[in-house]
Scaffold this active site. Structure first.
Site, PDB file in Angstrom:
ATOM      1  N   HIS A  80      38.410   8.024  -3.806  1.00 17.68           N
ATOM      2  CA  HIS A  80      37.478   8.686  -4.723  1.00 17.68           C
ATOM      3  C   HIS A  80      37.594  10.183  -4.528  1.00 17.68           C
ATOM      4  O   HIS A  80      37.566  10.689  -3.403  1.00 17.68           O
ATOM      5  CB  HIS A  80      36.037   8.267  -4.460  1.00 17.68           C
ATOM      6  CG  HIS A  80      35.061   9.035  -5.310  1.00 17.68           C
ATOM      7  ND1 HIS A  80      34.821   8.734  -6.625  1.00 17.68           N
ATOM      8  CD2 HIS A  80      34.300  10.137  -5.032  1.00 17.68           C
ATOM      9  CE1 HIS A  80      33.945   9.589  -7.126  1.00 17.68           C
ATOM     10  NE2 HIS A  80      33.617  10.445  -6.181  1.00 17.68           N
ATOM     11  N   ASP A 123      22.159   3.125  -9.979  1.00 12.87           N
ATOM     12  CA  ASP A 123      22.767   4.450  -9.896  1.00 12.87           C
ATOM     13  C   ASP A 123      22.902   5.080 -11.276  1.00 12.87           C
ATOM     14  O   ASP A 123      22.642   6.271 -11.445  1.00 12.87           O
ATOM     15  CB  ASP A 123      24.138   4.370  -9.226  1.00 12.87           C
ATOM     16  CG  ASP A 123      24.815   5.730  -9.186  1.00 12.87           C
ATOM     17  OD1 ASP A 123      24.278   6.638  -8.523  1.00 12.87           O
ATOM     18  OD2 ASP A 123      25.853   5.902  -9.840  1.00 12.87           O
ATOM     19  N   ARG A 162      18.282  12.217 -12.588  1.00 13.62           N
ATOM     20  CA  ARG A 162      18.510  13.384 -11.730  1.00 13.62           C
ATOM     21  C   ARG A 162      19.137  14.525 -12.522  1.00 13.62           C
ATOM     22  O   ARG A 162      18.846  15.699 -12.272  1.00 13.62           O
ATOM     23  CB  ARG A 162      19.420  13.004 -10.556  1.00 13.62           C
ATOM     24  CG  ARG A 162      18.748  12.152  -9.499  1.00 13.62           C
ATOM     25  CD  ARG A 162      19.781  11.545  -8.556  1.00 13.62           C
ATOM     26  NE  ARG A 162      20.660  12.566  -8.015  1.00 13.62           N
ATOM     27  CZ  ARG A 162      21.937  12.355  -7.690  1.00 13.62           C
ATOM     28  NH1 ARG A 162      22.482  11.173  -7.875  1.00 13.62           N
ATOM     29  NH2 ARG A 162      22.655  13.344  -7.190  1.00 13.62           N
ATOM     30  N   LYS A 198      29.033   2.969  -5.775  1.00 15.45           N
ATOM     31  CA  LYS A 198      30.052   2.508  -6.729  1.00 15.45           C
ATOM     32  C   LYS A 198      31.307   2.038  -6.013  1.00 15.45           C
ATOM     33  O   LYS A 198      31.927   1.047  -6.398  1.00 15.45           O
ATOM     34  CB  LYS A 198      30.379   3.627  -7.725  1.00 15.45           C
ATOM     35  CG  LYS A 198      29.219   3.972  -8.661  1.00 15.45           C
ATOM     36  CD  LYS A 198      29.633   4.914  -9.758  1.00 15.45           C
ATOM     37  CE  LYS A 198      29.719   6.351  -9.312  1.00 15.45           C
ATOM     38  NZ  LYS A 198      28.411   6.992  -9.133  1.00 15.45           N
TER      39      LYS A 198
END
Length: 446
Positions: free
Chosen positions: A82, A161, A168, A187
Site C-alpha cells: 500500500h 471505514d 472525516r 482495508k
C-alpha cells in the site's frame, strides 16, 4: 453502553476499551449511531489521540464491520503493498507482475484516485477493454491460475471505514495518525494478504510532509498489522519531485510497460530511474517477508533477475489478457493506449541546473488537464497529463524541454504555466541537494 458516554470518555482523554470501540464503530456502520455523534467522536480522537491498543481495536472493529476476503484457497504467502500516495507513483503496475514472476501470489484490491491523477484502477482502465470489477470467485480463481489479480474492492469490504472517512473528510478530522492508520490497515487486513508492505511517501507531493510525521504513521500501521497477526513492514520513500516521469493514467501505464521492458525511453520521454529503483526496493522487501530469500539483498538479486529477463513483462501481458484487456499494450503501448489531441513542450527560458521540482504543482497541472478528480463522481480523461523531461540535478540550456503537456479540450495554457512554475533553475555553480529515495524503514521489532 451509550454512544454519548464513549464520546465523553475520549473527550476527557481516557483510553477506550476494545468493547467500547467495537460497539461504537459497528453501531455507526449499521446506522444506529448518527453522523453528528460520529463526528463528535472523530474530533475527540483527533484532539486526544489513541494508544496502540486502541488503534488496533479500532482497526479490528472496522475490519469486522463487513466482509473479509478469504484467500486461504490460494497457495503460498499472499503479499500486498500500500502506498500513501504521491505524484507519478506507478509502482503497483510494475510491482504486481514482478512479484508474480518471483512466484509470489498477488491478490490486490485497489481503488480509484481522488486528487492529482487516477488510482490504480483508473490507470488499468486506460487499457482498452480492461476489466477491474471481478467477483470474489473470479478474483481468487485468477490468482490461482496466473498468480496475479488486481481488482476493485467489494462493496461490503470495511463499510465502517467508507462511512467514517466520508464524514472525516467534511469535519476536518482527516489528519489524525490513529484514524489514518486504522483506515489504511483495515482495508489491507480485510483484503486477506499474509504479508503487507507499506510505502509511506514523504515530501512536498505526499500526504506526510516531513520524515517525523511519516515515521509516526508508519510505526502506527506496522504496530496494527503485527498486533493483528500479519507480517507488516513500512518503507519511507521520498516524494519531493514526481517518482515517475509520467503523471497521468495512460501515460503512467506506458512508463510502467517501458520499465518492465527494460527500456530507457517510453516513446514520449525518458523512463524514471527512481521509479524503477523504488519498485525493486519494494519487491525485494516483500520477497524477503514472504520467505523467498534469506535477506533483502538476496531478494534484490532475484527481483532484478526477473525484471531484466523479461519474465515480469510477460506476466504483465498475461494479467492484462486475463482481465479482458488488450495484451498488445505490453509491446506497443503508444498504439494501444488512448492519445491526447495536443502535445506541447514547456521550454526552459535560461541556462542553469534544476535545483527543485515541485511534485505537488506537477500533480495539480495534471489534474487541471483532467487526469484526476475533485469529486468521486468525476470522470478522468485517460489520455492527458504531464511528462517530465528534466529532473532535479539536470543541467539546462535555454530552449530545453523541461516537460510536455498532453491535453485535450481543457486547461492547456494554465497547466503549462503551472509546470513552468514547478521548476527552480539556479544559475551558475548551484549546490544541488542530494535526495535519497529511501529515507528509512520500520519493522515490527522496532
Amino acid at each position: 453502553m451509550r454512544a454519548y458516554d464513549i464520546i465523553a470518555k475520549k473527550r476527557d482523554g481516557q483510553a477506550l476499551t476494545g468493547e467500547e470501540i467495537r460497539a461504537f464503530i459497528h453501531g455507526y456502520a449499521q446506522g444506529d449511531i448518527p453522523d453528528y455523534q460520529a463526528a463528535a467522536w472523530s474530533m475527540a480522537v483527533y484532539l486526544k489521540g489513541m494508544n496502540v491498543q486502541e488503534t488496533a481495536a479500532l482497526t479490528e472493529a472496522m475490519v469486522t464491520s463487513g466482509e473479509q476476503m478469504d484467500l486461504s484457497a490460494i497457495d503460498g504467502v499472499k503479499v500486498d503493498k500500500h502506498s500513501t500516495g504521491g505524484v507519478g507513483d506507478t509502482t503497483t503496475l510494475i510491482l504486481a507482475p514482478l512479484l508474480s514472476a518471483m512466484a509470489l501470489p498477488v491478490a490486490k484490491m485497489s481503488g480509484r484516485g481522488l486528487g492529482h491523477t487516477g488510482g490504480t484502477l483508473d490507470k488499468l482502465e486506460s487499457i482498452p477493454a480492461m476489466k477491474v470489477g471481478l467477483s470474489t470467485d473470479e478474483f481468487i480463481d485468477q490468482v490461482q491460475r496466473i498468480g496475479i489479480a488486481v481488482a476493485g474492492q467489494t462493496a461490503n469490504l470495511v463499510p465502517a471505514d467508507k462511512k467514517l472517512y466520508a464524514l472525516r473528510d467534511v469535519t476536518a478530522t482527516v489528519e489524525s495518525i490513529p484514524l489514518i492508520a486504522s483506515s489504511v490497515m483495515s482495508k489491507k487486513l480485510a483484503s486477506g494478504a499474509d504479508a503487507i508492505l507499506l510505502d509511506v511517501k514523504v515530501g512536498r507531493a505526499a500526504f506526510m510532509k516531513t520524515k517525523e510525521e511519516a515515521l509516526k504513521l508508519a510505526q502506527a500501521m506496522v504496530d496494527i498489522g503485527s498486533r493483528l497477526g500479519r507480517r507488516t513492514m513500512a518503507l519511507l520513500t521520498s516524494m519531493e519531485q514526481p517518482l515517475g516521469n509520467a503523471v497521468g493514467n495512460a501515460l503512467e501505464v506506458a512508463e510502467a510497460v517501458a520499465t518492465l521492458a527494460n527500456q530507457s525511453d517510453c516513446g514520449f520521454g525518458p523512463v524514471s530511474a527512481e521509479l524503477k529503483k523504488v519498485t525493486l526496493e519494494l519487491a525485494a522487501r516483500l520477497a524477503w517477508m514472504a520467505g523467498k530469500a534469506s535477506s533483502v539483498e538476496e531478494a534484490m538479486v532475484l527481483a532484478e533477475e526477473k525484471l531484466s529477463s523479461g519474465e515480469a513483462l510477460a506476466r504483465f501481458r498475461l494479467f492484462v489478457e486475463a482481465q479482458g484487456g488488450d495484451g498488445r499494450v505490453a509491446e506497443n503501448p503508444e498504439e494501444i493506449l488512448p492519445r491526447s489531441t495536443y502535445r506541447e513542450p514547456v521550454r526552459a527560458e535560461k541556462a542553469g541546473v534544476v535545483t527543485s521540482l515541485d511534485g505537488l504543482i506537477i500533480g495539480q497541472a495534471a489534474a487541471l488537464l483532467g487526469a484526476g478528480r475533485s469529486k468521486k463522481e468525476d470522470a478522468v480523461d485517460p489520455a492527458v497529463g504531464v511528462v517530465i523531461h528534466k529532473r532535479i540535478g539536470d543541467p539546462i540550456e535555454p530552449g530545453d524541454v523541461l516537460a510536455e503537456i498532453f491535453a485535450n479540450d481543457r486547461g492547456r495554457d494554465e497547466a503549462k504555466q503551472l509546470v513552468r512554475s514547478a521548476y527552480t533553475i539556479s544559475v551558475g555553480s548551484a549546490q544541488v541537494p542530494i535526495l535519497p529515495l529511501i529515507l528509512g524503514e520500520v519493522r515490527p521489532e522496532q
